[in-house]
Structures are given as C-alpha cells and as structure tokens.
Design an enzyme around this catalytic site. Structure first.
Site, short mmCIF file in Angstrom:
data_model
loop_
_atom_site.label_atom_id
_atom_site.label_comp_id
_atom_site.label_asym_id
_atom_site.label_seq_id
_atom_site.Cartn_x
_atom_site.Cartn_y
_atom_site.Cartn_z
N TYR A 215 1.59 -16.90 11.95
CA TYR A 215 1.51 -15.48 11.45
C TYR A 215 0.02 -15.16 11.02
O TYR A 215 -0.88 -15.85 10.50
CB TYR A 215 2.07 -15.62 9.86
CG TYR A 215 2.57 -14.36 9.20
CD1 TYR A 215 3.56 -13.36 9.80
CD2 TYR A 215 1.67 -13.69 8.44
CE1 TYR A 215 3.76 -12.14 8.96
CE2 TYR A 215 1.77 -12.64 7.84
CZ TYR A 215 2.67 -11.72 8.06
OH TYR A 215 2.84 -10.64 7.53
N LYS A 224 -10.04 -13.64 9.99
CA LYS A 224 -10.61 -14.12 8.78
C LYS A 224 -11.34 -15.53 9.22
O LYS A 224 -12.22 -15.85 8.63
CB LYS A 224 -9.31 -14.48 7.87
CG LYS A 224 -8.49 -13.52 7.32
CD LYS A 224 -9.17 -12.35 6.58
CE LYS A 224 -8.45 -11.32 6.29
NZ LYS A 224 -8.98 -10.05 5.43
N SER A 266 -7.52 -8.23 -2.60
CA SER A 266 -6.22 -7.53 -2.32
C SER A 266 -5.58 -6.78 -3.27
O SER A 266 -5.83 -6.92 -4.52
CB SER A 266 -5.20 -8.72 -1.82
OG SER A 266 -5.07 -9.46 -2.83
N CYS A 268 -5.82 -3.41 -3.74
CA CYS A 268 -6.73 -2.42 -4.53
C CYS A 268 -6.98 -1.24 -3.62
O CYS A 268 -7.79 -0.34 -3.79
CB CYS A 268 -8.18 -2.93 -4.78
SG CYS A 268 -8.22 -4.26 -5.98
N ASP A 291 -11.56 -3.72 7.08
CA ASP A 291 -11.51 -4.85 6.47
C ASP A 291 -12.64 -5.65 6.47
O ASP A 291 -12.83 -6.52 5.49
CB ASP A 291 -10.26 -5.48 7.13
CG ASP A 291 -9.75 -7.07 6.47
OD1 ASP A 291 -9.70 -6.84 5.32
OD2 ASP A 291 -9.32 -7.97 7.07
N ARG A 387 3.57 -6.28 7.67
CA ARG A 387 2.29 -5.75 8.41
C ARG A 387 2.71 -4.86 9.66
O ARG A 387 3.69 -4.97 10.33
CB ARG A 387 1.35 -7.05 8.93
CG ARG A 387 1.01 -8.02 7.68
CD ARG A 387 0.00 -7.29 7.15
NE ARG A 387 -0.26 -8.12 5.82
CZ ARG A 387 -1.64 -8.30 5.30
NH1 ARG A 387 -2.49 -7.69 5.88
NH2 ARG A 387 -1.93 -9.03 4.11
O1 SAT Z 1 -2.96 -12.33 7.29
S1 SAT Z 1 -4.45 -11.88 7.30
O2 SAT Z 1 -5.49 -12.96 6.83
O3 SAT Z 1 -5.00 -11.41 8.33
C1 SAT Z 1 -4.59 -10.52 6.11
C2 SAT Z 1 -4.85 -10.98 4.65
O4 SAT Z 1 -4.04 -11.90 4.17
O5 SAT Z 1 -5.48 -10.37 4.04
MN MN Z 2 -8.72 -8.21 4.34
#
Ligand code: SAT
Ligand code: MN
Length: 607
Positions: A215, A224, A266, A268, A291, A387
C-alpha cells in the site's frame, strides 16, 4: 523487455542477484508503455484484485480494496538504518544496517515464488532534469507497477538517461506473499503480517528495502522513501532541499507571477491549497505539485523547485466540488481508486463527496452498505485513508511550467497547522532563522484524545517532515539554518506561518478557508513583491495591517482583529510548550540558534 536489454552493468548485476534471491517465476523490465499499464490493470482484474469502473462515467478507472491490515503507511515498521543510531536520531526507528539486511534477506529468500518480478526504472522529476534523480524499483506487485506509471516517469526513457553507468537508487519491494504451485491471489490482497513488514532505508548506501505491504508510501517507493527520506540525506550532503511541500503558481491581476511552496502536517488541506480556486477577482492559482518539492540554487542565486512526482496520491474522503474542484476533475478518468466505496452503477463514493450515497454501496471491506444518517455509529463506506492515484497532467489547474526541468523560482515558504488558538491567520518571519524556528514548531492541535496524548495538546510535526526525514532532525534544522547562512538573504524565499483553522469561543471556524485563502496568498504575494506598507512589525513577526487583507463574506472586522492579533498569553504558553516538551525531544543536536530565537521572542513578548 528482458534483463538482457539492460545496458547498465551494475543494474543488470543487481537485478540478477535479486532474481536468484527472490526466485520469481518470470522477470520483466518495465518499458513504461500504455500497453504495459493496460496489461497490469488486466492482470489485477483477472486475479480479482481490481474492479473495473463504469467506462462511460469513469473511463479508464479501476477500484482496489486492500487487506484491512494494509491501509496506510506503517511508521512503527519504518526504519532509518544508518550505521550509527545517532545519525537516525531519536525520532526515527533504527536497526543496525547489517542486522536489518540479514533479517530482510531471509524474508526476501524465495518471496516471489509464483509471481512475476517487475523491474521499474523511474525518474523522480522531469526525465533528464538536473534536479531529478533516478531510482529502480523491483516489485512483485502489478498494482505497484500501475501506480508507479502514474506517480513517476517510468520505463525506457529513464534507462536512456541512466546510460551505462549512471547513478540510481536501488529499491526492493515485495508484498511478501509467495504463491504455491497453481495458487492465485483470487481476490485476496497479498501482504505479510505486521510483524513481518519492514520499510527500510539505508542512507549511507542510498538503498530502500521494503517488504510485506502493498500500500501507498510503503510500496510506491519513489514517493516518501526516495523523494523524502533518501533525498533528504542527498540534499543535506549536496546543499539542497528535499521537502514535504506543495508548489503553487500565483498570478496577480497585473499578470505578475510568483511561486510559493508550503509544508503542512497531514489533514491540513495541502492538496486543496495546491489546487485552490481563488475567490479574489483577477487572481489565478495554478498547481506545480501537491506533496513534495525538490529545490536547488540556480546560477542567479535563487532557489528553484521541481515536483519530483507525476501524479497525485490524494486522500479521497472530504474531496468534493467545493473543497477541491480541480482534484475532482483530475480523477474522472485514468485513475486508480483504493479503498473507496463502489456504487451500483460502478462509480465511486466516499464520505463528504458532496452528496448522499446513491443507493446500495459496496464498502471498502467488500460488504454491502446502506447509508443510515440517523446512525452516528455507522462505519464509513470508504476507508478514512482511501486514496485516488491520478495523473497530474489531467489537473485542469496544472501550471504550464510544472515539467520545466529547470524548476520554478520560489519566492515564499509557507508553514502551517491546525491551530484553533494563538497562531494568527498569517505571520511573516523577521529573518531566515526566525522562519526556521517557525518551521521547527509546526503542529496541529489534537482534537480527540488518542492513546498517547490528551485532547488540546499540540502534536508537533516540524516542517511536516518528522516521519519523512532520513536523518537526525537536529541536523535537519542545522541544514536549514546553513542554507540561510550560505546564501544571499535578498534572494532567499521569505518565510510565512499561516493558520486557516482559528476557532471562536463557540468552537466555530472564524475563517472560511478553501478559495478564500487566496486573500492571504495575495498579501503574501505583495510582501514578496516589495510592498512594505501593508504590515506591522510585532513581537512574533510581521502581521498584516488591519485592512491589508480583504474580508470574505461572514468575517466581521472584529473577527479580522482576532485573526491578526498577537495573543501574548497564548504565545507565552506556546514558548513554554516548545521549551519544555518539544525541543528536548531532539537532544543535544538541536541547534543553539533555535533556542536563541525562542529566547528572543520571549523577551519581545515580555517587553
Ligand atoms: O501513503 S503515502 O505515504 O504515499 C501518503 C501519506 O501517508 O502521506
Ligand atoms: Mn504527504
């Protein structure tokens, strides 16, 4: 494509070693073609993991439901495995890299049995940009391949830039569910139990090893893992910035343009801000990224940003035509939905989509769901972290410059959180180090008590980077301070603190937010454009003069005064909270300059 096509001997060797460790049934090097994307989607439909959506209403869209145990990033299983624990710092999980590699090698042994190994060459940033970086992800998940097609630039064009000896970040990913002979997923989302999941980063060797989750940020390793955790280390070493920031373009009624980046924890509304539709006549906002921002100094001494991503991996619930019209239009086609609800006519629905559930739904767990508005206990139909993965180029507000390999010149950084009290609507830092101080104390007030915190406390997430910094946060603050010390202050972006979330005594929001935030952006724009008579200098920074921000409907003069006042008692508590509960978390590496800023503000408040 097969492995023999790989011209980069290091890459070929690395893939061959992975093949002998993970023993997949087949190996495929991804070319990035539409045919490949379609084939990945078909495989996931055939194995029962994806549901095709209504081709007239949502052309090219599919829905996935993940395992209920695999719905978000798993911070508790995310590791920064630097050689020394002190380099990871007290806010990251750490395991000795040799030990972690040993454990994970045993998990990887034979882990792709019954599956195909996909080798995905990807570029974070426009292919060939000086700011971009290349990664190669090895995965056994066609869902990951399809998502990477949208979120990054993938395939042959990346291999061409990589050449025979270019630098890439090697990324291993496996869902951790080998198949026995003849066995198929048969609709069951493959993943490993929590205690077998590892999302590991090796900062010194620039490697990512992920196991057990299919996921989001656990599996789409460009986002990330590479673009923030590994890139933050590269940025520190090379003198640039890899930040958890949106990038927007704003144009005033005269046609002058500025670019602004912003970091928010997150929940916001970061994606909403990146795609904002201004209510202020004559102003225009366009999106460069929602992002992540990678920023390097140009020859002219200014800071240039690229969006390393090519798509949006956005939270569905709460997204609607009022909160984010541009996102809603982006995801009408060629979009992958994960864990939202399915309607009877094969479209999607989620909480706060802007209308009631149309009839009987299938919820994100695959069960029938009928909306019962009288039942406050009813479980949501869409998972709260469900998502959409949608191509950025489909966003009606995407800026023409969004793929410019040079990047866009940044005029301002915004920091903000959800703060019902104390923090004003907008506040400009007095200096670079004051701005770094502001970034270091970013946080949101906790509304419902959680296991570890009581309601009303501030959960701080400095620079919105706490879960995403690949090294010690104290050293990260130092890196930010050094950027200020090394560069021309007149060319550095100005730094602002914003807060859309102030509440009155009755607990109601004072500021309407969303498109009305354009009024605040206009003030920030003017500050960056050399306007000086629109602000007053206070103990906490430059605040807008009483009438410098035009008032939206429903906001009275008194409200505006409240939004823009210096709350001396509130700030004294803020300072005490930072001093006693926040800064000590970073230990001896917290730069002295930040304590100096704290002392200086305290002194000004007491003056
Ligand atoms: O799942 S992700 O890390 O891509 C999105 C998030 O949790 O900020
Ligand atoms: Mn993010």
């Amino acid at each position: 494509m097969n492995i023999q096509n790989l011209k980069h001997s290091g890459l070929k060797k690395w893939v061959e070693e992975a093949v002998s460790l993970m023993t997949p049934d087949a190996v495929e090097v991804c070319d990035g073609s539409q045919e490949e994307y379609n084939r990945m989607i078909k495989i996931t439909i055939d194995t029962g993991l994806a549901t095709p959506l209504n081709p007239w209403l949502l052309p090219g869209c599919v829905l996935f439901r993940s395992d209920p145990s695999d719905v978000a990033r798993v911070e508790a299983r995310t590791y920064i495995a630097s050689k020394s624990q002190d380099d990871a710092g007290p806010t990251n999980n750490w395991i000795d890299p040799d030990e972690l590699k040993k454990t994970m090698t045993e998990l990887y042994r034979g882990c792709m049995k019954g599956r195909t190994m996909y080798v995905i060459p990807f570029s974070m940033g426009p292919v060939g940009s000086d700011i971009a970086k290349i990664g190669v992800e090895i995965t056994d998940s066609p869902y990951v391949v399809a998502n990477m097609h949208i979120m990054a630039r993938v395939g042959v064009k990346v291999l061409d830039v990589l050449g025979a000896d270019g630098f890439y970040v090697p990324c291993f990913h496996s869902v951790g569910k080998p198949l026995a002979a003849g066995e198929q997923d048969n609709g069951a989302w493959p993943c490993a139990p929590l205690d077998k999941k590892y999302i590991s980063h090796f900062p010194e060797t620039r490697e990512i090893w992920s196991y057990g989750s299919g996921y989001g940020g656990n599996a789409l390793l460009g986002k990330k893992c590479l673009a923030l955790r590994i890139a933050s280390v590269l940025a520190r070493d090379e003198g640039w910035l890899a930040e958890h920031m949106l990038i927007l373009k704003i144009t005033n009624p005269k046609g002058d343009v500025k670019y602004i980046t912003g970091a928010f924890p997150s929940a916001c509304g970061k994606t909403n801000l990146a795609m904002l539709v201004p209510t202020l006549p004559g102003w225009k906002v366009e999106t460069v990224g929602d992002d992540i921002a990678w920023m390097k100094f140009g020859k002219d001494g200014r800071l240039y940003a690229i969006n390393p991503e090519a798509g949006f991996f956005g939270v569905a619930p709460g997204t609607n035509m009022q909160s984010n019209k541009n996102a809603m239009e982006t995801i009408r086609r060629n979009t992958i939905f994960t864990n939202v609800a399915l309607t009877e006519d094969s479209t999607v629905w989620w909480e706060m989509i802007g209308y009631d559930a149309p009839g009987k739904l299938i919820d994100w767990t695959g069960k029938e769901w009928i909306q019962d508005k009288g039942n406050k206990e009813q479980k949501p139909a869409a998972h709260p972290n469900s998502r959409f993965t949608g191509p950025a180029k489909q966003c009606p507000a995407i800026a023409p410059e969004w793929e410019d390999p040079k990047g866009v010149p940044i005029s301002a950084f915004l920091f903000g959180g959800r703060r019902p009290k104390t923090i004003p609507l907008v506040n400009e830092a007095k200096s670079w180090s004051h701005g770094v101080f502001m970034g270091s104390i970013v946080g949101s007030e906790v509304t419902a008590a959680a296991l570890d915190v009581k309601a009303g406390t501030i959960r701080r997430d400095p620079f919105a980077m706490l879960p995403f910094c690949g090294y010690h946060m104290g050293d990260y603050f130092k890196h930010w301070l050094s950027i200020g010390a090394k560069n021309d202050p007149d060319k550095l972006p100005k730094i602002f603190f914003v807060n859309w979330f102030r509440k009155n005594e009755a607990g109601k929001f004072i500021w309407p937010g969303y498109g009305e935030n354009s009024r605040v952006l206009a003030w920030i724009f003017d500050r960056c454009n050399g306007v000086t008579d629109n602000a007053v200098e206070t103990a906490i920074g430059f605040l807008p003069k009483a009438d410098a921000i035009s008032r939206p409907d429903g906001v009275s003069e008194a409200d505006m005064r409240e939004l823009l006042k210096v709350d001396i008692e509130g700030w004294k508590k803020e300072i005490a909270d930072v001093r006693e509960r926040h800064y000590p978390k970073f230990g001896a590496k917290l730069p002295k300059e930040l304590y100096d800023e704290l002392d200086a503000i305290e002194k000004r408040l007491n003056a």
